[in-house]
Design an enzyme around this catalytic site. Sequence first.
Site, short mmCIF file in Angstrom:
data_model
loop_
_atom_site.label_atom_id
_atom_site.label_comp_id
_atom_site.label_asym_id
_atom_site.label_seq_id
_atom_site.Cartn_x
_atom_site.Cartn_y
_atom_site.Cartn_z
N ASP A 26 -27.44 -7.31 -7.53
CA ASP A 26 -28.41 -6.57 -6.91
C ASP A 26 -27.94 -5.14 -6.76
O ASP A 26 -27.70 -4.76 -5.74
CB ASP A 26 -29.09 -7.20 -5.88
N LYS A 46 -27.57 -12.51 -10.98
CA LYS A 46 -28.25 -11.21 -11.10
C LYS A 46 -27.57 -10.52 -10.14
O LYS A 46 -28.12 -10.49 -8.95
CB LYS A 46 -29.67 -11.59 -11.17
N GLU A 65 -25.44 -16.21 -15.58
CA GLU A 65 -24.47 -15.14 -14.58
C GLU A 65 -25.45 -14.76 -13.67
O GLU A 65 -26.68 -14.72 -13.71
CB GLU A 65 -24.33 -13.81 -15.35
N CYS A 83 -41.76 -14.50 35.18
CA CYS A 83 -41.61 -14.85 36.80
C CYS A 83 -41.89 -13.56 37.46
O CYS A 83 -41.77 -13.70 38.47
CB CYS A 83 -40.25 -15.77 37.01
N ASP A 124 0.78 -1.35 -0.04
CA ASP A 124 0.02 -0.06 -0.16
C ASP A 124 1.01 1.19 0.17
O ASP A 124 0.59 2.35 -0.78
CB ASP A 124 -0.80 -0.01 1.30
N TYR A 129 -21.67 -6.62 -17.92
CA TYR A 129 -22.00 -7.92 -18.56
C TYR A 129 -22.77 -7.57 -19.75
O TYR A 129 -22.96 -8.73 -20.22
CB TYR A 129 -22.80 -8.50 -17.41
N CYS A 138 -33.52 -10.81 33.28
CA CYS A 138 -34.56 -11.39 34.44
C CYS A 138 -33.43 -11.92 35.33
O CYS A 138 -32.59 -12.74 35.19
CB CYS A 138 -35.27 -12.55 33.91
N CYS A 159 -39.90 -9.38 34.79
CA CYS A 159 -39.88 -10.47 33.82
C CYS A 159 -41.33 -10.84 33.62
O CYS A 159 -42.05 -11.12 34.52
CB CYS A 159 -39.07 -11.82 34.38
N CYS A 195 -36.64 -18.87 37.30
CA CYS A 195 -37.50 -18.37 36.14
C CYS A 195 -37.79 -19.55 35.11
O CYS A 195 -36.79 -20.26 34.71
CB CYS A 195 -36.80 -17.22 35.37
N LYS A 224 -35.49 -15.51 -11.12
CA LYS A 224 -35.30 -14.87 -9.59
C LYS A 224 -35.34 -15.69 -8.61
O LYS A 224 -35.81 -16.62 -8.61
CB LYS A 224 -36.43 -14.17 -9.52
S1 IVH Z 1 -28.39 -8.19 -18.61
C1 IVH Z 1 -30.99 -6.88 -21.94
N1 IVH Z 1 -27.01 -9.20 -16.81
O1 IVH Z 1 -30.85 -6.76 -13.71
C2 IVH Z 1 -29.97 -7.30 -20.98
N2 IVH Z 1 -28.63 -7.57 -16.20
O2 IVH Z 1 -34.04 -5.98 -15.54
C3 IVH Z 1 -29.60 -6.26 -19.84
N3 IVH Z 1 -28.66 -7.15 -13.89
O3 IVH Z 1 -31.26 -3.73 -15.76
C4 IVH Z 1 -29.38 -6.81 -18.51
N4 IVH Z 1 -27.03 -8.38 -13.24
O4 IVH Z 1 -29.34 -3.70 -13.69
C5 IVH Z 1 -27.97 -8.37 -16.97
N5 IVH Z 1 -25.40 -10.61 -15.32
C6 IVH Z 1 -26.57 -9.47 -15.53
C7 IVH Z 1 -27.23 -8.44 -14.56
C8 IVH Z 1 -28.22 -7.82 -14.91
C9 IVH Z 1 -27.98 -7.71 -12.93
C10 IVH Z 1 -29.79 -6.02 -13.56
C11 IVH Z 1 -29.64 -5.10 -14.48
C12 IVH Z 1 -31.16 -5.19 -15.44
C13 IVH Z 1 -31.80 -5.93 -14.49
C14 IVH Z 1 -32.73 -6.70 -15.60
#
Ligand code: IVH
Length: 665
Positions: A118, A116, A114, A411, A34, A226, A426, A408, A431, A314
């Site tokens: 969040d 998804k 992949e 008791c 670092d 992605y 307590c 409590c 108890c 999902k």
């Molecule tokens: S592809 C047409 N890949 O999920 C393809 N989306 O409603 C566009 N998201 O708006 C998205 N991980 O914010 C893709 N590996 C992933 C993702 C991903 C998260 C989110 C993204 C997108 C929403 C889909």
Amino acid sequence: MAAVKPAERLKQLRTELAHHNRQYYTLDAPEVSDATYDGLMNELLKLEAEHPELVTPDSPSQRVGGAVLEKFEKVTHRQQMLSLGNVFDEAEFAEFDDRVKKALNLETVTYTCEPKMDGLAIELVFEKGRFVQGSTRGDGTIGEDVTENLKTIKNLPLTLEGKNLPALLEVRGEVFIRTADFKRMNQQLLERGEEAFVNPRNSAAGSLRQLDSKMTASRPLSIYLYEVGVVEGKTFTSHMEKLDWLEKVGLPVNPRRAVAKGLAGVMKEYEALLADRHGLPYEIDGLVVKVDGTDERNRLGQVSKTPRWAIAFKFPPEEMEAQVEEIVVQVGRTGAITPVANLKPVFVGGVTVSRATLHNEQELRRKDVRAGDWVFVRRAGDVIPEIVKVITSKRTGQEKEFVFPTACPICQSPVKKEEDGAIARCTGKHCPAKLAGRLRHFATRTAMDIDGLGDKLCEAMVETGMVKTVVGLYSLTVKTLSGLERMGEKSAKNLVDAIERSKKTTLRRFIYALGIPEVGEATAKALADHFRDMKPLMDATIESLQAVKDVGPEMGKAIHGYFEDADNRAMVEALLAAGVKPEPPEAVAAGGTFTGKTVVITGTLTMPRQQAQEEIERRGGKVSGSVSKKTDFLVAGEEAGSKLTKAKELGVKILTEAEFQALLK
Ligand code: IVH
């Protein structure tokens, strides 16, 4: 030595810093300390301060944030940013797969899978390899210019690597916050008396939409790419090829990605990811499944704002809104009084939840939860459901504040607050709630392992006066047990047998089962290894207790205090007299198979985890929960997931169950 021109030196420094940044943030493989990195950065900052005309927009100095904006400029995406349709179970995914197969006239479709992420979707524009603009998704057509904020993201390279980079490259990805970073950030916010964020997603979104980029720079944002929008002079035959290329030019791409064949292949990925969900360092809400072939994709096209070639599969939600019906308190085995919210049932984290812990009075006050409130409930993994935050905008004024009890509720003994004020207990010595809690703890799988002795049964035994201390368990008969409601003769017999079987146990289990304050499983083991019998442990002084590995002054005092109590001593003696036989630990063979080794166990083994752990420890090894560079072996059972991946990455020696079993012989 000829002096290097400032412009020349700056260029070197930028290249070098970009390289170290990537090693550190994207590859997790730093090559310099670092201090060395800071030294290079300081040299760059100094040179730039002397020559402001030489500052470039992609300089690492631009990561710290700068001018405060009045508002965000609008950006029109060259190509629409699509969103994804959702499916929630296998049947729905099968329908998607059927549609794709039919449209493409294929038997089996090749997909990429992949996680998804969040977070929130963004687009980045690189011109000749230089980051020039970044924007939010907005309505898919027009987003907001958040270039300055994006530059502060540490794992985002501001220049790409390699030759022949496209004149124009538009990439899409997700900005998110890693779980550990999120926890650290929230802790710091609370320490400063500021409000904590509800979840990583909200804080990532909030942080990216700051008009002051210095603010964004102070937040631990990460990014994964992605998708590619417009790219000039480059074509890809598949999505996987595209992701690999993005990675090659230095962009961060999630290493967790796989090609899957057809429905069966996708289901395998889905199950594996779901199993690993809580082991990942970031939050995800599903699996994104995309048709891999570029030709196939083009043939499928899109409907309004969603592509026909991709879908979000999902996972069950982990955060939901719920209404608090009432707030009550529970009394645990140590007498700790925990406020609990009873909720109108909601489906969250894959189960129906009807209560959530509020931990203690301080937490209850801090969150200001009232009966009648709407709240965010969260249940991640196997943890207890929690109330994250009150939705104050939904308040009607009818909500009732909770008055913390001074006696409590079970008791009626006075409640006493601990010195730091967090935990109220307590004070009742007898108890019933404490006793029921102690019975339950005694019977738990990692303690005496009495199968069938659950919460309800413990409460019933205490209520009916059938059992007055844990010793009483050992004089229960089928006949007495049959007196309990809903206790058939068969279950009564099974329970008596289970209690009888528990007599043969190990010293570490027995010590843990006693429920000595501060003594968890690890300490119980350390005490068993050190004292090897109950008698010397019971007579140990605070000093001699502190000689045990990991036992500090507080814990030493707690253990000593426990055995000073005549009732506790009498109870231990009565248990031994009743026939409980705690075996001392087997001596660790000096040259044991795992002596000095750190082992991680993952996946499903045919033998119980606990047993595998004991076998390793008996051979001198240490079992750890996570894979790191210090891990010597990974024992990988069926369906091993992220730990296996990580072990492979780090070159840790991997043992199949068969190999592990062979080593035990
Ligand atoms: S592809 C047409 N890949 O999920 C393809 N989306 O409603 C566009 N998201 O708006 C998205 N991980 O914010 C893709 N590996 C992933 C993702 C991903 C998260 C989110 C993204 C997108 C929403 C889909």
